[in-house]
Scaffold this active site. Structure first.
Site, PDB file in Angstrom:
ATOM      1  N   ASP A   5      -9.121  99.114  23.713  1.00 39.11           N
ATOM      2  CA  ASP A   5      -9.912  99.569  22.844  1.00 39.11           C
ATOM      3  C   ASP A   5     -10.515 100.784  23.223  1.00 39.11           C
ATOM      4  O   ASP A   5     -11.078 100.990  24.264  1.00 39.11           O
ATOM      5  CB  ASP A   5     -10.946  98.682  22.438  1.00 39.11           C
ATOM      6  CG  ASP A   5     -11.774  99.013  21.157  1.00 39.11           C
ATOM      7  OD1 ASP A   5     -11.565  98.696  19.998  1.00 39.11           O
ATOM      8  OD2 ASP A   5     -12.931  99.825  21.169  1.00 39.11           O
ATOM      9  N   ILE A   6     -10.366 102.017  22.547  1.00 40.47           N
ATOM     10  CA  ILE A   6     -10.736 103.383  22.793  1.00 40.47           C
ATOM     11  C   ILE A   6     -12.448 103.448  22.762  1.00 40.47           C
ATOM     12  O   ILE A   6     -12.650 103.003  21.925  1.00 40.47           O
ATOM     13  CB  ILE A   6     -10.022 104.454  22.057  1.00 40.47           C
ATOM     14  CG1 ILE A   6      -8.591 104.449  22.030  1.00 40.47           C
ATOM     15  CG2 ILE A   6     -10.621 105.661  22.390  1.00 40.47           C
ATOM     16  CD1 ILE A   6      -8.110 105.284  20.943  1.00 40.47           C
ATOM     17  N   GLU A  47      -8.562 101.710  16.558  1.00 41.71           N
ATOM     18  CA  GLU A  47      -8.349 102.211  17.806  1.00 41.71           C
ATOM     19  C   GLU A  47      -7.922 101.191  18.868  1.00 41.71           C
ATOM     20  O   GLU A  47      -7.956 101.261  19.956  1.00 41.71           O
ATOM     21  CB  GLU A  47      -9.534 102.816  18.196  1.00 41.71           C
ATOM     22  CG  GLU A  47     -10.782 102.003  18.345  1.00 41.71           C
ATOM     23  CD  GLU A  47     -11.511 101.738  17.119  1.00 41.71           C
ATOM     24  OE1 GLU A  47     -12.879 101.172  17.226  1.00 41.71           O
ATOM     25  OE2 GLU A  47     -10.852 101.941  15.980  1.00 41.71           O
TER      26      GLU A  47
END
Length: 380
Positions: free
Chosen positions: A237-238, A280
């Site tokens: 996950d960004i 994301e």
């Protein structure tokens, strides 16, 4: 007095002198060649992935002819980046030719407007004088012997360059016939493979879809249980992705997603499955691994993401990601939903403890017992 009948030897000599004996041998050889082509084609059509098809075909060509080099240009149907597969001295090579070669040769064959040339090996020396554009020097340096166009519904989608044999002998008529047969079939199987890729990948990043990824996880669970193997699922996950969209706009956010997708694909093995879950969040299914390898891969990916260099409005963007992973083994009761949940719990731990870190979820004794008893979350 009755005329003497010719002996068997005389009859054989007459048969041989007539030339029919040689014709029979020719027919036998043609039959063997045809059977070989049919057998190879039967294997070729069983493959669904483009790279697998090309690797198989290269193996066959190397067995029969041993070309000095081969190059495959392949244009995906979505208009994505042109793919190139280069082989030299019987092995894959990092050599790359300019994409302009594909454009020039594609334009030449489409201008002929003769689809019967599909899969046909055209001598390069016989066509280069009719090509109106200036031929790039890297193609001339390669000195290809034959150019093979592959046609699809929208025209030429692939060009194959075939060099002289390593033995420097000329290609025989039967060998060229084999090439035509096998590449004519390749044009169909490769199109099917490319369209299958489209159906299981999402357009923005080219990564696999959630539905396909879930199917792969289900297959992985069965394999681990049956053969006592270990795999792993990772969720990436960004960190602070909303900041990129809010500060620089959604186009910037898309650039970050595409850059991350490329990094993930280049960091893991070819047989690992990389997918985008949406937003994301990305996920990777690692096969044949142990806990140490999984953590090493997580850390390698995390550090590679830190190296992504993007500039927006003259400002360098700092990109980091949090990672969670869960090991898949031979325990009964594992389901995709359970695995997703535990990997997500590990991801949550990473985010709650500073972000930009990796966490591997470890089952406790109670959780392991619940799995064996079937006390697992319901499928959603």
């Amino acid at each position: 007095m009755a005329e003497a009948k010719p002996s068997v030897l005389d009859q054989y000599n007459d048969f041989q002198n007539s030339g029919l004996l040689y014709r029979v041998e020719d027919l036998k050889q043609e039959n063997r060649d045809l059977n070989r082509a049919i057998e190879d084609i039967a294997h070729l059509v069983s493959y669904t992935h483009v790279e697998t098809m090309i690797n198989y075909l290269v193996k066959m060509l190397n067995n029969y002819f041993i070309p000095q080099s081969m190059c495959f240009f392949v244009q995906p149907p979505r208009g994505g980046a042109l793919r190139q597969y280069f082989y030299t001295n019987l092995k894959p090579s990092e050599t790359r030719l300019s994409e302009r070669n594909f454009k020039i040769l594609k334009a030449y064959f489409e201008a002929l407007n003769i689809t019967s040339t599909n899969g046909f090996a055209h001598p390069f020396d016989s066509i280069k004088d009719f090509i109106t554009d200036i031929i790039p020097q890297d193609l001339l340096d390669l000195n290809p012997k034959y150019i093979i166009p592959l046609f699809g519904i929208g025209g030429v989608f692939s060009i194959v360059l075939l060099s002289e044999k390593a033995t420097e002998q000329a290609y025989s008529f039967s060998e060229l016939s084999y090439i035509h047969r096998i590449f004519s079939v390749l044009s169909v199987t490769m199109q099917n493979g490319l369209h299958y890729e489209v159906s299981i990948t999402e357009p923005k990043t080219g990564l696999y879809t959630y539905d396909y990824f879930k199917t792969r996880v289900e297959e992985c669970i069965s394999t681990c249980r049956r053969y006592n193997r270990t795999a792993a699922m990772m969720i990436i996950d960004i960190d602070f992705f909303k900041h990129f969209n809010d500060t620089y706009g959604h186009l910037c956010g898309d650039k970050v997603l595409v850059a991350l997708a490329k990094t993930l694909k280049h960091t893991v093995r070819d047989n690992d499955c990389v997918a985008r879950f949406g937003g994301e969040e990305f996920s990777i299914l690692l096969t044949e691994c142990d806990p140490k390898y999984v953590f090493d891969v997580c850390e390698r990916i995390r550090k590679e993401i830190e190296k992504i260099a993007l500039i927006e409005k003259a400002v360098p963007l700092k990109i980091t990601a949090s990672i969670g992973a869960f090991l898949i083994d031979n325990k009964r009761g594992l389901t995709p939903t359970y695995i997703f949940k535990k990997a997500d719990d590990a991801l949550y731990f990473s985010k709650q403890h500073g972000r930009n870190r990796s966490t591997i979820y470890k089952l406790g004794l109670l959780e392991a017992a619940e799995l064996l008893l079937g006390n697992i979350p319901e499928e959603s």
